[in-house]
Design an enzyme around this catalytic site. Structure first.
Site, PDB file in Angstrom:
ATOM      1  N   TYR A  34      27.667 -52.396   6.377  1.00 12.23           N
ATOM      2  CA  TYR A  34      27.102 -53.551   7.069  1.00 12.23           C
ATOM      3  C   TYR A  34      26.708 -54.719   6.168  1.00 12.23           C
ATOM      4  CZ  TYR A  34      27.049 -50.413  11.034  1.00 12.23           C
ATOM      5  OH  TYR A  34      27.441 -49.560  12.024  1.00 12.23           O
ATOM      6  N   PRO A  71      27.460 -53.848  18.497  1.00 12.66           N
ATOM      7  CA  PRO A  71      27.925 -53.231  19.739  1.00 12.66           C
ATOM      8  C   PRO A  71      27.058 -53.702  20.906  1.00 12.66           C
ATOM      9  CG  PRO A  71      26.624 -51.661  18.497  1.00 12.66           C
ATOM     10  CD  PRO A  71      26.645 -52.917  17.689  1.00 12.66           C
ATOM     11  N   HIS A 105      23.683 -53.710  14.412  1.00  7.48           N
ATOM     12  CA  HIS A 105      24.030 -52.305  14.179  1.00  7.48           C
ATOM     13  C   HIS A 105      23.474 -51.720  12.876  1.00  7.48           C
ATOM     14  CE1 HIS A 105      26.051 -48.694  15.081  1.00  7.48           C
ATOM     15  NE2 HIS A 105      27.241 -49.140  15.390  1.00  7.48           N
ATOM     16  N   SER A 124      27.769 -38.200  13.647  1.00  4.11           N
ATOM     17  CA  SER A 124      26.358 -38.295  13.284  1.00  4.11           C
ATOM     18  C   SER A 124      25.996 -37.256  12.222  1.00  4.11           C
ATOM     19  CB  SER A 124      25.500 -38.057  14.527  1.00  4.11           C
ATOM     20  OG  SER A 124      24.151 -37.974  14.145  1.00  4.11           O
ATOM     21  N   SER A 183      34.841 -44.338  18.889  1.00  9.43           N
ATOM     22  CA  SER A 183      33.512 -43.752  18.972  1.00  9.43           C
ATOM     23  C   SER A 183      33.268 -43.248  20.387  1.00  9.43           C
ATOM     24  CB  SER A 183      32.467 -44.813  18.613  1.00  9.43           C
ATOM     25  OG  SER A 183      31.198 -44.247  18.600  1.00  9.43           O
ATOM     26  N   GLN A 184      32.700 -42.047  20.481  1.00 12.00           N
ATOM     27  CA  GLN A 184      32.292 -41.531  21.788  1.00 12.00           C
ATOM     28  C   GLN A 184      30.840 -41.963  22.013  1.00 12.00           C
ATOM     29  OE1 GLN A 184      32.238 -37.404  24.258  1.00 12.00           O
ATOM     30  NE2 GLN A 184      31.468 -37.239  22.191  1.00 12.00           N
TER      31      GLN A 184
END
Length: 637
Positions: free
Chosen positions: A89, A102, A328, A448, A548-549
């Site tokens: 980032y 997001p 984010h 994660s 991404s889920q």
């Protein structure tokens, strides 16, 4: 340091968790070669293999860096945290909207009039204040892992950054500042954006938080003040939509004036930003609501009615287009989901869209009116505002978004096949990409690592060799592969994906580790090791497919833009009987098309269902269940 935590939080929840491991060097290098071999030309791979073997040789550079990295693990809470945050980032110079932030898109609300919309906003703000109290009191229940290796407690630190983080733009790198103070000095105001004007709304008066009716009354005053054309100031929020270096330069110009410094300080120390948006004039279908959340529709619509550096921006459109935008760097999608689900439940929005009856106060206090933030402008700043607006417009015109609701089946059907829904969907995404491009590419799926202290994410590299073998069997024009063979390959692909997922969530994936080795080399002022200059490594970090889920239990969905100019963003939300996909790409790149990808994805999901159904029928027919049938094992991420 790029991250500044004021009075670092008592990490009592986190201290109980293990530290993220440093994986064995040989294991990472072997996995790296396995991940890239089928994605590069044979000649190139030979070269890469030699470079990697040299790097990992006994007494080689790799061993030196690995030893230093292990020492760093001993000395820090989380050895990868700062490295990852900067790489992912803070060092990134692209604009936050579309490229980084997001968004969560709420169902379309039906507001009868502006007052209705303000009632919704007042209720939302009240919910935010209640949630912030839970966070400050460290009263949120601890999250536990679901899916793979379910039941492990997860690090809760990201929640503590929801409302007290601010990302400052920098010329070369940004700074994430987190105010970790006692609850008594928690932010006492929010910023309300309306018609590109910014207002301070104090949420505490005489040591008592405002109730809903009081918040509504203050919002009405803000609306009236914003209507006053004579007092209207230029749209300063547009500056935060720009590239980070450009915004840092503009911010330097702004801070030369005390008025601007005061206004910036109030925004930077606020709890969150609430954006009251003007009607967009667009048909409120899913795709358009997504676009409006991602970039506000540019300067002609609500693109300047934002302040992108603030972690949480709640958007309430007068036309019922609502949701929120997240910066984010402070936290992951799951934290955003938990927060939004709490708020949606808090609001108990009925079918009419108007929140359940507002609590009537016996006495509504006379409150001082909200204050408009003042800005001092000059011709130079005027030019910067125009340039930022032009660049935002370019981004708006470039984003190709397609929100696709696949209604044929959802995760229940996949579970009936005794397969992991996440792995199944990832394989479907690979098949869709292959149909469009006849090749696979480096793919990112966030995993994660909150099982560890201060854990954020690592990468699941979904473009496996097994996935390639499967998609080739499904797209072979000569129809040389039997269903039995295709099914065997599908099971292999799903197992490979599941095994990589387990590796990643237990801290044993390769991306963070390789980044750590690269950063240690830099800190030791070594010449950049050859492995990191190799074109295979560079290509392996260009994530043409970024996935991404983000599952939800309340009706809403998350989306984001691609991470490279020639790539796709693919966020998905699997429900029991349907799956929502948000596919993004850039119009400027002629090699990508969100509509074409969605068409291929729809085909892929149908072909996967047909294959599974035919195989089940065949297996039932055969008295002996045959090879392969017993190999499937249930899993879920």
């Amino acid at each position: 340091m790029p991250i500044m935590e004021k009075e670092a939080a008592s990490g009592r929840d986190s201290k109980m968790l293990p530290k993220v491991p440093v994986p064995p060097l040989k294991q990472t290098l072997d996995t790296y070669l396995k991940c890239v071999q089928h994605l590069v030309k044979e000649e190139q791979f030979k070269k890469t293999k030699a470079i990697v073997e040299k790097f990992g040789a006994p007494g080689g550079v790799g061993e030196v860096l690995q030893k230093k990295l292990s020492e760093r693990r001993d000395k820090t809470t989380n050895w990868v945290y700062d490295y990852w945050l900067e790489d992912m980032y803070l060092n990134n110079r692209l604009a936050l909207p579309v490229n980084s932030s997001p968004v969560m898109v709420f169902p379309k609300q039906t507001f009868r009039d502006r007052k209705d919309a303000l009632r919704f906003a007042a209720r939302l703000i009240r919910g935010v204040l209640d949630y912030a109290v839970l966070i400050d009191a460290r009263a949120l229940p601890v999250d536990f892992a679901r899916g793979q290796l379910a039941g492990t407690p997860l690090c809760m630190e990201q929640y503590y950054r929801l409302f007290n983080s601010y990302r400052y733009p920098g010329l070369k790198t940004d700074t994430l500042e987190v105010q970790m103070n006692a609850a008594s000095s928690a932010p006492q105001h929010i910023i309300v954006a309306c018609k590109n004007q910014f207002f301070v709304l104090d949420v505490v008066a005489n040591s008592k938080q405002l109730i809903e009716t009081e918040i509504l009354s203050q919002l009405e005053k803000i609306m009236t003040m914003a209507e006053n054309a004579a007092e209207r100031l230029p749209p300063f929020g547009i500056l935060t939509t720009d590239g980070r270096t450009e915004w840092a330069q503009a911010r330097d110009a702004l801070t030369k004036d005390q008025t601007n410094r005061d206004s910036l300080a109030l925004i930077e120390s606020s709890l969150c930003v609430v954006c009251l948006d003007e009607p967009s004039g667009l048909d409120p279908r899913d795709t358009n609501r997504s676009l409006l959340m991602l970039h506000g529709g540019g300067r002609e619509k609500n693109g300047a009615n934002r302040w992108y550096d603030k972690s949480m921006q709640f958007v309430v459109g007068m036309d019922g287009i609502c949701g929120f935008v997240c910066e984010h760097s402070a936290f992951e999608g799951i934290v955003m989901v938990q927060c939004s689900e709490y708020l949606m439940k808090y609001m108990q929005v009925g079918p009419t869209g108007s929140p359940s009856k507002m609590a009537k106060a016996s006495t509504v206090r006379e409150l001082p009116p909200p204050r408009r933030l003042l800005w001092k402008c000059n011709p130079h700043i005027q030019g910067l505002l125009a340039a930022s607006g032009d660049r935002l417009q370019k981004l708006v015109n470039n984003l190709d978004m397609d929100v696709f609701k696949f209604n044929v089946y959802g995760k229940e059907f996949i579970k009936k096949q005794k397969m992991s829904p996440d792995a199944f969907i990832q394989v479907a995404l690979q098949l869709a990409f292959y149909k469009c491009n006849r090749r696979l590419v480096a793919t990112y799926e966030s995993a994660s690592i909150r099982r560890f202290q201060q854990g954020r994410v690592d990468n699941i590299r979904s473009a496996t060799l097994e996935a390639l073998a499967f998609v080739m069997s499904m797209t072979d024009e000569r129809a040389t592969f039997s269903d039995l063979e295709k099914m065997r390959r599908l099971i292999d692909a799903i197992n490979a994906q599941t095994n990589y997922t387990i590796k990643a969530i237990t801290g044993l994936a390769i991306d963070n580790h390789l980044l750590g080795l690269l950063r240690i080399a830099k800190e030791l002022n070594m010449q950049k090791p050859e492995i990191f200059c190799d074109e295979t490594y560079l290509a392996s970090n260009q994530f043409i497919l970024s996935t991404s889920q983000v599952p939800t239990t309340v009706e809403m969905f998350c989306c984001y833009g691609p991470v490279v100019p020639n790539g796709y963003g693919a966020c998905y939300n699997p429900q029991s009987d349907h799956i929502i996909f948000c596919v993004s790409s850039f119009w400027e790149n002629t090699g990508t098309s969100s509509a074409v990808f969605v068409k291929a994805l729809n085909e892929s999901l149908l072909e996967l269902r047909d294959l599974c159904s035919r195989s089940s029928a065949a297996a039932t027919k055969r008295a002996d269940s045959g090879p392969g049938a017993g190999q499937r094992h249930k899993s879920g991420k």
